[in-house]
Design a protein around this motif. Structure first.
Motif, PDB file in Angstrom:
ATOM      1  N   UNK A 480     -28.323 -12.498  21.330  1.00 55.59           N
ATOM      2  CA  UNK A 480     -29.280 -11.920  20.456  1.00 55.59           C
ATOM      3  C   UNK A 480     -28.564 -11.702  19.207  1.00 55.59           C
ATOM      4  N   UNK A 481     -27.530 -10.838  19.187  1.00 56.46           N
ATOM      5  CA  UNK A 481     -27.278 -10.523  17.860  1.00 56.46           C
ATOM      6  C   UNK A 481     -26.443 -11.504  17.026  1.00 56.46           C
ATOM      7  N   UNK A 482     -25.795 -12.579  17.874  1.00 61.20           N
ATOM      8  CA  UNK A 482     -25.337 -13.627  17.290  1.00 61.20           C
ATOM      9  C   UNK A 482     -26.143 -14.425  16.660  1.00 61.20           C
ATOM     10  N   UNK A 483     -27.497 -14.679  17.107  1.00 62.82           N
ATOM     11  CA  UNK A 483     -28.369 -15.382  16.756  1.00 62.82           C
ATOM     12  C   UNK A 483     -29.249 -14.774  15.561  1.00 62.82           C
ATOM     13  N   UNK A 484     -28.868 -13.647  15.144  1.00 62.77           N
ATOM     14  CA  UNK A 484     -29.441 -12.875  14.305  1.00 62.77           C
ATOM     15  C   UNK A 484     -30.994 -12.197  14.611  1.00 62.77           C
ATOM     16  N   UNK A 485     -31.116 -11.639  15.818  1.00 67.46           N
ATOM     17  CA  UNK A 485     -32.177 -11.198  16.225  1.00 67.46           C
ATOM     18  C   UNK A 485     -32.139  -9.771  16.523  1.00 67.46           C
ATOM     19  N   UNK A 486     -31.500  -8.924  15.552  1.00 66.91           N
ATOM     20  CA  UNK A 486     -31.106  -7.601  15.700  1.00 66.91           C
ATOM     21  C   UNK A 486     -32.343  -6.739  15.401  1.00 66.91           C
ATOM     22  N   UNK A 487     -32.661  -5.608  15.830  1.00 66.72           N
ATOM     23  CA  UNK A 487     -33.639  -4.777  15.755  1.00 66.72           C
ATOM     24  C   UNK A 487     -34.941  -5.006  16.631  1.00 66.72           C
ATOM     25  N   UNK A 488     -34.545  -5.734  17.877  1.00 66.49           N
ATOM     26  CA  UNK A 488     -35.676  -6.053  18.622  1.00 66.49           C
ATOM     27  C   UNK A 488     -35.216  -5.929  20.052  1.00 66.49           C
ATOM     28  N   UNK A 489     -36.039  -5.903  21.135  1.00 59.54           N
ATOM     29  CA  UNK A 489     -35.984  -6.007  22.337  1.00 59.54           C
ATOM     30  C   UNK A 489     -35.986  -7.460  23.091  1.00 59.54           C
ATOM     31  N   UNK A 490     -34.758  -8.051  23.534  1.00 60.00           N
ATOM     32  CA  UNK A 490     -34.872  -9.296  24.169  1.00 60.00           C
ATOM     33  C   UNK A 490     -34.844  -9.366  25.562  1.00 60.00           C
ATOM     34  N   UNK A 491     -35.690 -10.336  26.163  1.00 55.69           N
ATOM     35  CA  UNK A 491     -35.603 -10.511  27.488  1.00 55.69           C
ATOM     36  C   UNK A 491     -35.052 -12.050  27.825  1.00 55.69           C
ATOM     37  N   UNK A 492     -34.738 -12.499  29.006  1.00 45.16           N
ATOM     38  CA  UNK A 492     -34.172 -13.741  29.107  1.00 45.16           C
ATOM     39  C   UNK A 492     -35.289 -14.791  28.941  1.00 45.16           C
ATOM     40  N   UNK A 493     -36.514 -14.503  29.141  1.00 43.14           N
ATOM     41  CA  UNK A 493     -37.508 -15.223  28.610  1.00 43.14           C
ATOM     42  C   UNK A 493     -37.378 -15.534  27.130  1.00 43.14           C
ATOM     43  N   UNK A 494     -37.003 -14.614  26.634  1.00 47.61           N
ATOM     44  CA  UNK A 494     -36.897 -14.996  24.978  1.00 47.61           C
ATOM     45  C   UNK A 494     -35.891 -15.881  24.602  1.00 47.61           C
ATOM     46  N   UNK A 495     -34.853 -16.157  25.347  1.00 45.44           N
ATOM     47  CA  UNK A 495     -33.719 -16.818  25.173  1.00 45.44           C
ATOM     48  C   UNK A 495     -33.675 -18.265  25.473  1.00 45.44           C
ATOM     49  N   UNK A 496     -34.963 -18.907  26.235  1.00 43.58           N
ATOM     50  CA  UNK A 496     -35.004 -20.098  26.792  1.00 43.58           C
ATOM     51  C   UNK A 496     -34.016 -20.520  27.860  1.00 43.58           C
TER      52      UNK A 496
END
Length: 597
Positions: A480-496
């Motif tokens: 998530x951090x590498x993909x520029x998605x900082x400042x959020x909450x990430x689940x596995x479903x969000x990463x495809x």
């Protein structure tokens, strides 16, 4: 023959004088007020020398005038007028002032014929005297005042009369000095007694406040004890003006906006300094505050209503002692929190390295800290990033405290600790929450400072063990951090597909696939210091648009074309081929995932 009277016997006058002087000395050395001794001096002079009136004049505290402080025969009205309406200033030409400055007797036969006595002519006539003599009270090199004698009629003072009055004045000066020393000693003794009582009371105050801490009364108990001691409502907040305790529900305490305007004064050595807080317009707010120091920093504030002028010394002492006791309590809480954080960190490290099988000893350690690791947990791995290293470091401390406070509200209790540079929370899957725990953790961390960004990743709930859950969540956070998605909450479903790959139990297979596919490119970059891997990753990130890739890498589109041809030669493929696109895209994703697991 008629026997002689006492006054006619030889030496009768001497005996009278000796008796009078003995009485004067005895009274001066006894527990007698100085004013009483001065009045006795005047009364003795009047009795022995036959004056109609007598007075003793002493300089006031400012030493700018003489004040009648002892008298015999004079009226209260006369004394009051001379001391207030008609003051005898030391720089005036009055007989008393001249005698005081010269150290010699001064007499006036008839005050009505003395120009320099005009100011007191009226009060002299009201009192009823015409003649006056002023003799200095001399003790060593000091003139203490004057002993004045008054006659109702015009009178010429003989040398013999003045000598006798001077003799009496000399004895009176000794008596006045003794009385004054005793008076000073009484004052000092009274002051020492008050100090002793204040010290004893101060010790009682300190013992009472300290007892609250020793009995684990906490900040709330200290606030209650202080409120009782000073008779005022009390509010205690921390360095960030977050309320810790208050006593006095019916009182409207200052709002945080006003409390945040307080400025630190004094030093660590100066102790608690009570300050009056002003409103924004500069007017008094009616609130006082004292800082609580830990080392060189203010760790808390004690608020209570009033003005500084209304505080008595014991109330001030109570606030000072409360400041010390609050600092002790804060230090105790900090020490306990640090020990608990260390124990939680060690427990988490052992859990993550246990290989999935938790021993009975490990489970027992967890239970002693309030955690039940026998139930399934999800892993929440979070990170902070900020503009400055110092701001981020402080934010990490606050974030850990904030998430720990959040976790303490739930049962079973989640395990929160720092691990490998991230904040890890093992959250029991069965713990009931009003919203997803990953989002709550991310928001709690984000709220500690506006200067940092918080990002969290959550593992699936069906992970085999805590170690696997942590590995998956940590990989998701990195992606998530590498993909520029900082400042959020990430689940596995969000990463495809990446989320699916993260759940593979064998990272070695992921690594082997990625290396087998990309090895020629990786080796070429290593041998020639080129950036073919970076170009390939950017090419697919830009949806195979060479111009967009060139803009991302800040190079010419022809350079992108040259690098892609080199990749095709090395791998013997066509990058435009859909099959090659799928293989390279998957390999690049797997390579990134495998590198983080």
């Amino acid at each position: 023959m008629t026997p002689p009277t006492d006054s006619e016997r030889p030496g009768a006058e001497l005996l009278t004088w000796l008796a009078a002087l003995r009485t004067l000395s005895a009274r001066a050395g006894a527990d007698t007020d100085l004013r009483e001794v001065l009045s006795l001096v005047a009364d003795t002079a009047r009795t022995l020398l036959g004056f109609d009136f007598c007075g003793v004049l002493i300089p006031d505290s400012d030493r700018d005038r003489l004040v009648v402080q002892g008298w015999s025969g004079l009226s209260e009205q006369y004394v009051q007028r001379v001391n207030s309406d008609r003051p005898i200033r030391l720089d005036s030409g009055s007989p008393s002032s001249r005698a005081f400055h010269r150290g010699e007797p001064v007499s006036i036969r008839d005050v009505r014929g003395e120009p320099e006595f005009a100011l007191w002519a009226g009060v002299a006539q009201e009192q009823g005297y015409r003649a006056i003599v002023a003799v200095p009270l001399v003790a060593g090199a000091d003139v203490l005042g004057t002993l004045n004698g008054y006659y109702a009629s015009v009178h010429t003072f003989t040398r013999y009369e003045i000598e006798r009055l001077t003799l009496l004045a000399n004895h009176a000066a000794i008596a006045v000095t003794s009385a004054r020393r005793l008076d000073e000693l009484r004052t000092l003794t009274g002051s020492l007694r008050r100090q002793r009582d204040a010290l004893a009371r101060s010790e009682q105050i300190h013992e009472r406040l300290l007892t609250v801490t020793l009995r684990s009364g906490g900040i709330t108990g200290i606030a209650a004890a202080l409120s009782d001691l000073i008779g005022r409502p009390v509010l205690i907040d921390d360095e960030h003006h977050t309320e810790m305790a208050r006593v006095g529900d019916s009182v409207e305490f200052p709002i945080p906006a006003l409390r945040s305007t307080v400025v630190v004064h004094g030093t660590a050595e100066s102790g608690a300094t009570i300050e009056a807080i002003a409103e924004a317009d500069g007017n008094p707010s009616g609130w006082l505050v004292a800082g609580v120091r830990l080392g060189n920093t203010v760790a808390a504030w004690i608020w209570f209503p009033g003005d500084i002028e209304t505080l008595d010394p014991l109330q001030v002492r109570a606030v000072e002692h409360a400041s010390i006791v609050v600092s002790v309590e804060l230090l105790r809480e900090q020490t306990a929190a640090e020990v608990e954080r260390r124990l939680r960190g060690e427990l988490l490290a052992d859990v993550l390295s246990s290989g999935g099988s938790l021993t009975d000893a490990l489970l027992l350690r967890a239970r002693r800290l309030g955690h039940d690791l026998g139930v399934p947990h999800v892993a929440i791995v979070a990170a902070l990033s900020g503009a400055s290293e110092s701001a981020t470091r402080v934010a990490w401390q606050r974030a850990l405290a904030a998430v720990t406070e959040l976790a303490s509200q739930y049962r079973p209790k989640p395990l929160v600790a720092m691990h490998a540079g991230t904040l890890v929370t093992l959250w029991p899957a069965e713990a009931s929450t009003s919203s997803p725990p990953g989002g709550m953790v991310q928001r709690a961390m984000a709220q500690v400072s506006q200067e940092v960004t918080a990002t969290a990743a959550v593992s699936p709930s069906d992970a085999a063990d805590a170690g696997e859950a942590y590995r998956i969540a940590k990989g998701a956070l990195d992606i998530a951090l590498q993909g520029g998605r900082a400042g959020t909450t990430v689940t596995l479903a969000d990463l495809g597909i990446v989320g699916l790959l993260l759940q593979l139990n064998d990272p070695a297979k992921l690594t082997a696939f990625a290396v087998r596919t990309l090895k020629p490119i990786i080796d070429y970059d290593a041998d020639h210091r080129t950036e073919l891997m970076t170009t390939l990753r950017s090419y697919y990130a830009c949806r195979q648009d060479r111009n967009a890739t060139a803009q991302m890498l800040l190079i010419h589109p022809n350079t992108v074309a040259q690098r892609l041809r080199r990749i095709e030669q090395l791998c013997e493929v066509n990058v435009a081929d859909p099959a090659t696109t799928i293989e390279f895209s998957s390999a690049l994703t797997v390579h990134g995932v495998a590198a983080r697991t």
